[in-house]
Design a protein around this motif. Structure first.
Motif, PDB file in Angstrom:
ATOM      1  N   GLU A  14       0.825  -1.206   0.000  1.00 23.08           N
ATOM      2  CA  GLU A  14       0.000   0.000   0.000  1.00 23.08           C
ATOM      3  C   GLU A  14       0.860   1.259   0.000  1.00 23.08           C
ATOM      4  OE1 GLU A  14      -0.266  -2.502   2.046  1.00 23.08           O
ATOM      5  OE2 GLU A  14      -2.180  -3.439   1.490  1.00 23.08           O
ATOM      6  N   THR A  15       1.965   1.218   0.752  1.00 23.37           N
ATOM      7  CA  THR A  15       2.853   2.382   0.809  1.00 23.37           C
ATOM      8  C   THR A  15       3.557   2.598  -0.527  1.00 23.37           C
ATOM      9  OG1 THR A  15       3.217   1.998   3.167  1.00 23.37           O
ATOM     10  CG2 THR A  15       4.782   3.437   2.035  1.00 23.37           C
ATOM     11  N   HIS A  16       4.005   1.498  -1.161  1.00 25.31           N
ATOM     12  CA  HIS A  16       4.606   1.612  -2.494  1.00 25.31           C
ATOM     13  C   HIS A  16       3.615   2.266  -3.453  1.00 25.31           C
ATOM     14  CE1 HIS A  16       8.506  -0.303  -2.159  1.00 25.31           C
ATOM     15  NE2 HIS A  16       7.978  -1.340  -1.536  1.00 25.31           N
ATOM     16  N   ALA A  17       2.373   1.785  -3.430  1.00 27.37           N
ATOM     17  CA  ALA A  17       1.361   2.305  -4.354  1.00 27.37           C
ATOM     18  C   ALA A  17       1.117   3.793  -4.127  1.00 27.37           C
ATOM     19  CB  ALA A  17       0.057   1.519  -4.201  1.00 27.37           C
ATOM     20  N   GLN A  18       0.975   4.190  -2.880  1.00 28.56           N
ATOM     21  CA  GLN A  18       0.746   5.604  -2.577  1.00 28.56           C
ATOM     22  C   GLN A  18       1.917   6.460  -3.047  1.00 28.56           C
ATOM     23  OE1 GLN A  18       0.032   5.741   1.651  1.00 28.56           O
ATOM     24  NE2 GLN A  18      -1.883   4.587   1.513  1.00 28.56           N
ATOM     25  N   THR A  19       3.138   5.969  -2.812  1.00 31.28           N
ATOM     26  CA  THR A  19       4.320   6.736  -3.210  1.00 31.28           C
ATOM     27  C   THR A  19       4.427   6.863  -4.723  1.00 31.28           C
ATOM     28  OG1 THR A  19       5.515   5.988  -1.242  1.00 31.28           O
ATOM     29  CG2 THR A  19       6.834   6.846  -3.061  1.00 31.28           C
TER      30      THR A  19
END
Length: 261
Positions: A14-19
């Motif tokens: 999820e953090t990769h996607a947001q970034t």
């Protein structure tokens, strides 16, 4: 810092996607407004070198010439396609996307793949022209972050919807410790068969997609892998050419001869 896979696994999907999505919006905005110095802060080393070598030399006292934007697009992309740059500028991308833009630039359409054992990419579509191409921003994992690597047209998205899936696929496609950090001479082309790709695709959770959803492929084609490798090689060659003060025409002529073009 650990291997590329170790770095990527240490952060949730999820953090990769947001970034990646946040950086995509920033890159599109900076290309729309032609803020090159700011864009270079989000660019990969290869693109920074390419811009240094191929970027147009402008005189603030002179009006832009007719070829300026084409020169800019050429320096910021590995494939000559002025239509992509024109689309970005005419779409007027802002940091807050319109509803239509957000339907395309979204986590559902984000894909990851490995070009080799240590080179992870994230691909985000931002437009689907009538011609059938999908315009994408391509990021590379570099120095612990996602960096702008290319803007290009594809006919279908490569890779996987989750970074963990891409890492697991790389472990099979590129033999070695965790698939990404040991050198080996084995030919990996035949080690990830179409049957295995189909099995992986069937095991992934399915979710309904709207009519405008882009086409995807569960694995990266050999031609894509080779293309990315050539791009990295040309970036390094461009840096060396700049160091010895070789002119742009001389470099392009030498590159064409080297590839028998």
């Amino acid at each position: 810092m650990g291997t590329c896979a170790d770095q990527l696994r240490s952060t949730p999907d999820e953090t990769h996607a947001q970034t990646v999505l946040s950086t995509t919006k920033r890159v599109l905005y900076l290309r729309t407004t032609t803020q090159i110095d700011e864009l270079m802060q989000y660019a990969s080393v290869a693109i920074q070198q390419r811009w240094d070598f191929l970027g147009p030399a402008t005189d603030p006292s002179m009006p832009p010439n007719a070829n300026l934007f084409e020169q800019i697009d050429n320096a910021l992309q590995w494939t000559a396609n002025h239509n992509i740059g024109e689309h970005i500028r005419h779409a007027h991308f802002a940091l807050e996307l319109t509803e239509d833009q957000a339907e395309v630039v979204c986590a559902r359409n984000l894909r990851y793949y490995f070009a080799d054992r240590e080179t992870a990419h994230a691909v985000v579509p931002f437009a689907m022209p009538d011609a059938g191409d999908i315009y994408v921003i391509d990021f590379v994992w570099e120095d612990g972050k996602w960096a702008y690597f290319d803007a290009k047209a594809v006919d279908k998205l490569p890779g996987f919807a989750a970074i963990t899936e891409a890492i697991d696929n790389a472990s099979t496609a590129f033999p070695g410790n965790d698939g990404v950090n040991e050198d080996g001479d084995d030919d990996y082309w035949g080690q990830y068969s179409e049957d295995e790709a189909d099995d992986d695709a069937s095991n992934r959770d399915s979710e309904p997609t709207p009519d405008h959803a882009v086409k995807t492929e569960p694995d990266v084609s050999p031609s894509q892998l080779i293309s990315d490798s050539i791009r990295h090689a040309l970036a390094a060659a461009a840096s060396a050419a700049k160091a010895v003060k070789m002119s742009e025409p001389e470099f392009l002529e030498l590159a064409a001869k080297s590839f028998n073009l």
